[in-house]
Design an enzyme around this catalytic site. Structure first.
Site, PDB file in Angstrom:
ATOM      1  N   GLY A 101      -2.378  -7.590  -0.473  1.00  0.00           N
ATOM      2  CA  GLY A 101      -1.323  -8.199  -0.435  1.00  0.00           C
ATOM      3  C   GLY A 101      -0.429  -9.272  -0.684  1.00  0.00           C
ATOM      4  CB  ILE A 102       0.878 -12.963  -1.615  1.00  0.00           C
ATOM      5  CG1 ILE A 102      -0.638 -12.873  -2.022  1.00  0.00           C
ATOM      6  CG2 ILE A 102       2.102 -13.440  -1.245  1.00  0.00           C
ATOM      7  CD1 ILE A 102      -0.573 -14.067  -1.626  1.00  0.00           C
ATOM      8  CG  ASP A 103       3.956  -7.647  -1.154  1.00  0.00           C
ATOM      9  OD1 ASP A 103       2.975  -7.665  -1.050  1.00  0.00           O
ATOM     10  OD2 ASP A 103       4.329  -6.258  -1.205  1.00  0.00           O
ATOM     11  NE  ARG A 104      -0.412  -4.078   3.564  1.00  0.00           N
ATOM     12  CZ  ARG A 104      -1.667  -3.789   3.376  1.00  0.00           C
ATOM     13  NH1 ARG A 104      -2.448  -4.025   2.405  1.00  0.00           N
ATOM     14  NH2 ARG A 104      -2.019  -3.697   4.986  1.00  0.00           N
ATOM     15  CG  ASP A 124       8.349  -3.644   2.098  1.00  0.00           C
ATOM     16  OD1 ASP A 124       9.418  -3.337   1.493  1.00  0.00           O
ATOM     17  OD2 ASP A 124       7.920  -4.704   1.672  1.00  0.00           O
ATOM     18  CB  THR A 181      14.700  22.655  -8.598  1.00  0.00           C
ATOM     19  OG1 THR A 181      14.329  23.773  -8.908  1.00  0.00           O
ATOM     20  CG2 THR A 181      13.504  21.740  -9.149  1.00  0.00           C
TER      21      THR A 181
END
Length: 263
Positions: A101-104, A124, A181
Site C-alpha cells: 500500500g502506498i500509504d505504508r 498506523d 454489552t
C-alpha cells in the site's frame, strides 16, 4: 515543491499546507470523502484558486484520489498523484513490492528522516492497523495488517444476530471486566488492537539487536490507546499524527526534483 498536501484515506481526507518539503500545521480533515469535502477543506485553509498551486496527493483509495485530482485540475491547479512505487524514494525488500500500500510506503519515507541509522517500527491505526518495519539502512522490510477498530465493530454487527454497532473511541472507558454489552465490545476491540500492536512490535524487535524506535500514527492512536500498550515500557515511542502527510511532502519534493533534473 508542493504547496498543499492531501492524504486521501478510506475514512477521511486530510489537507495541509507545505513549505520547503515540510508540512505546516494545522491539518484540516473531513469524513466527507468527495470533491465537495475537499472544497470545504480548501475553504477552511483559505486556499485561493485564482492562483495556481502545486498539490501532492497520496492515497490508499485510488478512485477517491482520481476524483480529487480531476477536481483540482478543473481549477487549473498543478497536481502530482503519488500513485506508484516508482514515485516514492524508498528501497522496498518484500516478495511483491508493487503490491504494498502506498500509504505504508509514505509512512516509511517520513520515518526515514525522523531517526537515522536506527530500526523503525511504524504503527498506523486507522481503518486497518499496519505495523511495518524499516531497518537501520532505511529499507522497508514489510510488516503486518489487521482490522482497525471500526472494521472490528462492523464485523461483529454484521455477523451476529444481536450485537450492536459500537464505536470504541466514543466510550468513556474500556473497563475489564465490562458490565454491559456495549462496553464489553468496546473494551474487547480496544484491547485486541493494543494487544496485536504489542505482540507484533515485540516480534519485529526480536529480529534485530538494536532496539527500534516506534512511531505511532493514524486516527485511532490516542492517549487512551497508548496507555494500554505494554511496549511503552520497553521502547522509545513517538506519536506523529501527520506522519503520512509528511511522507507525501517528502516524496513529492524528491520526485518533482528528480523529474526536473531529467526533463
Amino acid at each position: 515543491m508542493p504547496d498543499f498536501i492531501i492524504d486521501a484515506g478510506n475514512s477521511r481526507i486530510k489537507l495541509t499546507r507545505c513549505q520547503n518539503a515540510e508540512i505546516i500545521l494545522p491539518v484540516a480533515a473531513t469524513s466527507d470523502r468527495t470533491p465537495a469535502g475537499l472544497k470545504a477543506l480548501c475553504a477552511t485553509l483559505q486556499v485561493d484558486f485564482a492562483k495556481q498551486h502545486f498539490w501532492a496527493i497520496g492515497s490508499s483509495n485510488p478512485p477517491l484520489a482520481q476524483d480529487l485530482q480531476q477536481f483540482l485540475l478543473s481549477h487549473n491547479q498543478q497536481v502530482l498523484w503519488l500513485d506508484s512505487r516508482a514515485k516514492i524514494p524508498l528501497l522496498v525488500d518484500v516478495d511483491y513490492p508493487d503490491q504494498v500500500g502506498i500509504d505504508r510506503l509514505l509512512n516509511a519515507v517520513a520515518a526515514k528522516s525522523l531517526s537515522q541509522n536506527t530500526p523503525r517500527i511504524i504503527v498506523d491505526a486507522g481503518s486497518a492497523v499496519t505495523v511495518d518495519f524499516v531497518d537501520e539502512t532505511s529499507i522497508f522490510r514489510g510488516g503486518v495488517i489487521f482490522p482497525g477498530m471500526r472494521l472490528m465493530g462492523q464485523a461483529l454487527k454484521a455477523n451476529t444476530a444481536k450485537l450492536p454497532l459500537i464505536e470504541p473511541a466514543m466510550l468513556e472507558k474500556w473497563p475489564v471486566p465490562a458490565r454491559n454489552t456495549q462496553t464489553a465490545i468496546g473494551s474487547g476491540i480496544a484491547y485486541a488492537i493494543a494487544g496485536g500492536i504489542d505482540r507484533v512490535v515485540e516480534q519485529l524487535a526480536s529480529l534485530y539487536p538494536t532496539p527500534p524506535h516506534v512511531l505511532l500514527t493514524g486516527g485511532d492512536i490516542s492517549p487512551r490507546l497508548i496507555q494500554l500498550l505494554q511496549i511503552t515500557h520497553r521502547f522509545q515511542l513517538r506519536s506523529f499524527p501527520a506522519l503520512t502527510l509528511q511522507g507525501i511532502a517528502t516524496a513529492a519534493t524528491t520526485f518533482s526534483g528528480e523529474y526536473q533534473k531529467t526533463s
